[in-house]
Design an enzyme around this catalytic site. Structure first.
Site, PDB file in Angstrom:
ATOM      1  N   THR A 216      -8.531  -5.462 -18.915  1.00 15.85           N
ATOM      2  CA  THR A 216      -8.398  -4.272 -18.922  1.00 15.85           C
ATOM      3  C   THR A 216      -8.788  -4.120 -20.743  1.00 15.85           C
ATOM      4  O   THR A 216      -8.550  -4.093 -21.471  1.00 15.85           O
ATOM      5  CB  THR A 216      -6.665  -2.959 -19.269  1.00 15.85           C
ATOM      6  OG1 THR A 216      -6.647  -4.625 -20.277  1.00 15.85           O
ATOM      7  CG2 THR A 216      -5.994  -3.918 -17.513  1.00 15.85           C
ATOM      8  N   ASN A 218      -8.203  -1.841 -23.292  1.00 14.99           N
ATOM      9  CA  ASN A 218      -7.508  -0.855 -24.539  1.00 14.99           C
ATOM     10  C   ASN A 218      -7.656  -0.158 -25.811  1.00 14.99           C
ATOM     11  O   ASN A 218      -8.499  -0.626 -26.381  1.00 14.99           O
ATOM     12  CB  ASN A 218      -6.956  -2.368 -25.233  1.00 14.99           C
ATOM     13  CG  ASN A 218      -6.049  -3.261 -24.030  1.00 14.99           C
ATOM     14  OD1 ASN A 218      -5.872  -2.765 -23.035  1.00 14.99           O
ATOM     15  ND2 ASN A 218      -5.439  -4.119 -24.488  1.00 14.99           N
ATOM     16  N   GLU A 265      -4.188   1.158 -21.160  1.00 11.29           N
ATOM     17  CA  GLU A 265      -5.605   0.164 -20.748  1.00 11.29           C
ATOM     18  C   GLU A 265      -5.400   0.447 -19.342  1.00 11.29           C
ATOM     19  O   GLU A 265      -5.156   0.917 -18.593  1.00 11.29           O
ATOM     20  CB  GLU A 265      -4.343  -1.146 -20.549  1.00 11.29           C
ATOM     21  CG  GLU A 265      -3.188  -1.483 -21.269  1.00 11.29           C
ATOM     22  CD  GLU A 265      -3.097  -3.194 -21.084  1.00 11.29           C
ATOM     23  OE1 GLU A 265      -3.394  -4.129 -20.724  1.00 11.29           O
ATOM     24  OE2 GLU A 265      -1.421  -3.410 -21.108  1.00 11.29           O
TER      25      GLU A 265
HETATM   26  C1  LIG Z   1      -2.486  -0.841 -13.612  1.00 15.21           C
HETATM   27  C2  LIG Z   1      -1.481  -2.044 -14.245  1.00 15.21           C
HETATM   28  C3  LIG Z   1       0.171  -1.646 -14.478  1.00 15.21           C
HETATM   29  C4  LIG Z   1       0.525  -1.674 -15.459  1.00 15.21           C
HETATM   30  N1  LIG Z   1       2.171  -1.818 -15.162  1.00 15.21           N
HETATM   31  C5  LIG Z   1       2.591  -2.985 -16.095  1.00 15.21           C
HETATM   32  C6  LIG Z   1       3.599  -2.209 -16.056  1.00 15.21           C
HETATM   33  O1  LIG Z   1       4.519  -2.189 -14.723  1.00 15.21           O
HETATM   34  N2  LIG Z   1       5.048  -2.790 -16.838  1.00 15.21           N
HETATM   35  C7  LIG Z   1       4.194  -3.783 -17.826  1.00 15.21           C
HETATM   36  O2  LIG Z   1       5.066  -4.787 -19.058  1.00 15.21           O
HETATM   37  N3  LIG Z   1       3.035  -4.231 -17.901  1.00 15.21           N
HETATM   38  C8  LIG Z   1       2.471  -3.557 -16.938  1.00 15.21           C
HETATM   39  N4  LIG Z   1       1.423  -3.809 -16.752  1.00 15.21           N
HETATM   40  C9  LIG Z   1       0.099  -4.472 -18.632  1.00 15.21           C
HETATM   41  C10 LIG Z   1      -0.189  -5.813 -18.429  1.00 15.21           C
HETATM   42  O3  LIG Z   1       1.068  -6.793 -18.561  1.00 15.21           O
HETATM   43  C11 LIG Z   1      -1.227  -5.665 -18.836  1.00 15.21           C
HETATM   44  O4  LIG Z   1      -2.769  -5.539 -18.730  1.00 15.21           O
HETATM   45  C12 LIG Z   1      -0.750  -7.217 -19.278  1.00 15.21           C
HETATM   46  O5  LIG Z   1      -0.346  -8.019 -20.299  1.00 15.21           O
HETATM   47  C13 LIG Z   1      -2.845  -7.347 -20.174  1.00 15.21           C
HETATM   48  O6  LIG Z   1      -2.541  -7.048 -21.939  1.00 15.21           O
HETATM   49  P1  LIG Z   1      -4.615  -7.281 -22.428  1.00 15.21           P
HETATM   50  O7  LIG Z   1      -5.433  -6.205 -22.201  1.00 15.21           O
HETATM   51  O8  LIG Z   1      -3.486  -7.723 -23.722  1.00 15.21           O
HETATM   52  O9  LIG Z   1      -5.144  -9.163 -22.031  1.00 15.21           O
HETATM   53  C14 LIG Z   1       0.044  -2.714 -16.218  1.00 15.21           C
HETATM   54  C15 LIG Z   1      -1.211  -3.228 -16.820  1.00 15.21           C
HETATM   55  C16 LIG Z   1      -2.047  -3.024 -15.248  1.00 15.21           C
HETATM   56  C17 LIG Z   1      -3.643  -3.248 -15.846  1.00 15.21           C
HETATM   57  N1  LIG Z   2     -13.583  -4.094 -14.712  1.00 16.75           N
HETATM   58  C1  LIG Z   2     -13.273  -4.325 -16.334  1.00 16.75           C
HETATM   59  N2  LIG Z   2     -12.479  -3.379 -16.423  1.00 16.75           N
HETATM   60  C2  LIG Z   2     -11.370  -3.456 -17.697  1.00 16.75           C
HETATM   61  N3  LIG Z   2     -12.929  -4.062 -19.230  1.00 16.75           N
HETATM   62  C3  LIG Z   2     -13.631  -4.722 -18.277  1.00 16.75           C
HETATM   63  C4  LIG Z   2     -13.505  -4.678 -16.837  1.00 16.75           C
HETATM   64  N4  LIG Z   2     -15.108  -6.028 -16.295  1.00 16.75           N
HETATM   65  C5  LIG Z   2     -14.768  -6.628 -18.332  1.00 16.75           C
HETATM   66  N5  LIG Z   2     -14.834  -5.300 -18.748  1.00 16.75           N
HETATM   67  C6  LIG Z   2     -14.658  -6.780 -20.368  1.00 16.75           C
HETATM   68  O1  LIG Z   2     -13.317  -7.085 -21.082  1.00 16.75           O
HETATM   69  C7  LIG Z   2     -12.196  -6.660 -21.866  1.00 16.75           C
HETATM   70  C8  LIG Z   2     -10.752  -6.744 -21.634  1.00 16.75           C
HETATM   71  O2  LIG Z   2     -10.340  -8.501 -21.592  1.00 16.75           O
HETATM   72  P1  LIG Z   2      -8.842  -9.170 -21.093  1.00 16.75           P
HETATM   73  O3  LIG Z   2      -9.246 -10.101 -21.249  1.00 16.75           O
HETATM   74  O4  LIG Z   2      -8.220  -7.195 -20.577  1.00 16.75           O
HETATM   75  O5  LIG Z   2      -9.431  -8.569 -22.716  1.00 16.75           O
HETATM   76  P2  LIG Z   2      -8.162  -7.199 -23.846  1.00 16.75           P
HETATM   77  O6  LIG Z   2      -6.624  -8.109 -24.563  1.00 16.75           O
HETATM   78  O7  LIG Z   2      -8.448  -7.942 -25.416  1.00 16.75           O
HETATM   79  O8  LIG Z   2      -8.444  -6.297 -23.697  1.00 16.75           O
HETATM   80  C9  LIG Z   2     -12.419  -5.517 -21.472  1.00 16.75           C
HETATM   81  O9  LIG Z   2     -12.101  -4.870 -24.070  1.00 16.75           O
HETATM   82  C10 LIG Z   2     -13.848  -5.026 -21.871  1.00 16.75           C
HETATM   83  O10 LIG Z   2     -14.875  -5.051 -22.483  1.00 16.75           O
END
Ligand SMILES: Cc1cc2nc3c(=O)[nH]c(=O)nc-3n(C[C@H](O)[C@H](O)[C@H](O)COP(=O)(O)O)c2cc1C
Ligand SMILES: Nc1ncnc2c1ncn2[C@@H]1O[C@H](COP(=O)(O)OP(=O)(O)O)[C@@H](O)[C@H]1O
Length: 322
Positions: A216, A218, A265
């Site tokens: 995702t 962010n 995210e």
């Molecule tokens: C479609 C979607 C739905 C999510 N829903 C929740 C949720 O209901 N509750 C929650 O605690 N986190 C939710 N998350 C967040 C996840 O915890 C998060 O994507 C994950 O911790 C990755 O974090 P990072 O981008 O810092 O690596 C959701 C993420 C996505 C993409």
């Molecule tokens: N399909 C995708 N959707 C969103 N981000 C993507 C995708 N593919 C690659 N990325 C890259 O991966 C990163 C997210 O990976 P993630 O493990 O969630 O790391 P972070 O916790 O730093 O957001 C994004 O910031 C982007 O650069």
């Protein structure tokens, strides 16, 4: 005498009413905060242009928003921080955008001085347009009746635009904010005439997304209003100009112990690439569910898979197998 003209492709952004370039003087000027640049705001812009199609169209607005200045501790509420507002005003036909710094000087300025120093001498407005409830100057001391006589005395035209309303009442920035806080982004889309978007730079997160199988991108919300926490079907404008579909969560990740600040995210469908440091714009299409606390990562993963499927369906994409 030839009218001043502003080059077609450029929308001039000016942060001062002093030292205005000659090319920007003599405009038809719409007045207001224009947060959102919604259909009602565009009616004011349209009235300014309709009254004087021979003049360049300008919008005069304030930055920060006066409410941000008077109540700095309020939570963020902007529908359109300045870059988005400028883009929307330009798309609505503005060739000049004044974003006057709202601070002690403007807050203390009388309505009389605002007309004389800012509108007349400063920017050289030839025509003005505003909504019927427009009030300006120190303690909002200038109303439409005052503006009408002050403008006339200086040979400046004025169009006062009645509120734009529908079956649910008068369209306003407040109504759009409430719709977003209540989880109805499609109502915001209707009132704005475009989807509401959150723009920001992609920052590093906990790198857990890719481990879960759902990377995702962010963003922090910055000065944007915080909409209802939960999951949305979205479209995302990438800097290169392409628009891709995705599924987003706006919240504080209660499953992972909770964050002090709300983040957005977004997982982009059928996309791989590095977005860190890039400016993306996430447009909210539909609210799918409220933020939830799951028992563990496996439950969270399953919920995200379901969200992705729901978002794909809502956005008209082919379902994807497991
Ligand atoms: C479609 C979607 C739905 C999510 N829903 C929740 C949720 O209901 N509750 C929650 O605690 N986190 C939710 N998350 C967040 C996840 O915890 C998060 O994507 C994950 O911790 C990755 O974090 P990072 O981008 O810092 O690596 C959701 C993420 C996505 C993409
Ligand atoms: N399909 C995708 N959707 C969103 N981000 C993507 C995708 N593919 C690659 N990325 C890259 O991966 C990163 C997210 O990976 P993630 O493990 O969630 O790391 P972070 O916790 O730093 O957001 C994004 O910031 C982007 O650069």
């Amino acid at each position: 005498m030839a009218q001043p003209s502003v080059p077609e492709a450029d929308c001039l952004l000016l942060a001062d009413w002093r030292g205005v370039p000659a090319v920007a003087r003599g405009a038809a000027v719409a007045l207001g905060n224009f947060d959102g640049v919604h259909r009602g705001h565009r009616a004011v812009l349209g009235a300014a242009h309709a009254a004087r199609p021979d003049l360049p169209l300008a919008a005069l607005t304030f930055e920060p928003h006066p409410r941000e200045y008077f109540r700095p501790d309020d939570p963020p509420f902007r529908l359109t921080p300045l870059p988005a507002k400028r883009r929307a005003l330009e798309a609505a036909g503005c060739r000049i955008v004044y974003a006057l710094p709202f601070g002690p000087e403007l807050a203390a300025m009388s309505a009389e001085d605002f007309v004389e120093q800012v509108l007349h001498r400063g920017i050289g407005a030839r025509h003005l347009a505003c909504g019927a409830d427009f009030a300006f100057g120190h303690r909002r001391g200038g109303d439409i009746a005052f503006l009408a006589q002050a403008a006339e005395a200086r040979g400046i035209g004025l169009s006062v635009v009645p509120p734009v309303a529908d079956a649910e009442g008068t369209l306003s920035s407040t109504r759009i904010r409430r719709a977003l806080q209540d989880g109805y982004p499609e109502r915001a889309t209707r009132d704005l005439g475009r989807a509401w978007e959150i723009a920001g730079e992609v920052v590093h997160g906990d790198k857990l997304g890719r481990v879960l199988g759902w990377p995702t991108a962010n963003l922090w919300l910055g000065r944007h209003l915080e909409p209802a926490r939960g999951v949305y079907a979205v479209t995302v404008a990438l800097p290169e100009g392409r628009e891709v579909k995705g599924v987003a969560n706006i919240g504080r990740r209660p499953t992972l112990g909770g964050d002090p600040q709300t983040r957005l995210e977004v997982h982009l469908f059928d996309f791989s690439g590095d977005l860190y440091g890039q400016e993306i714009r996430v447009r909210l299409v539909n609210f799918l569910r409220a933020d939830a606390t799951f028992a563990g990562l496996e439950e969270l993963k399953a919920a995200i898979a379901q969200d992705a499927e729901d978002a794909r369906r809502v956005l008209g994409l082919e379902a994807r197998g497991p």
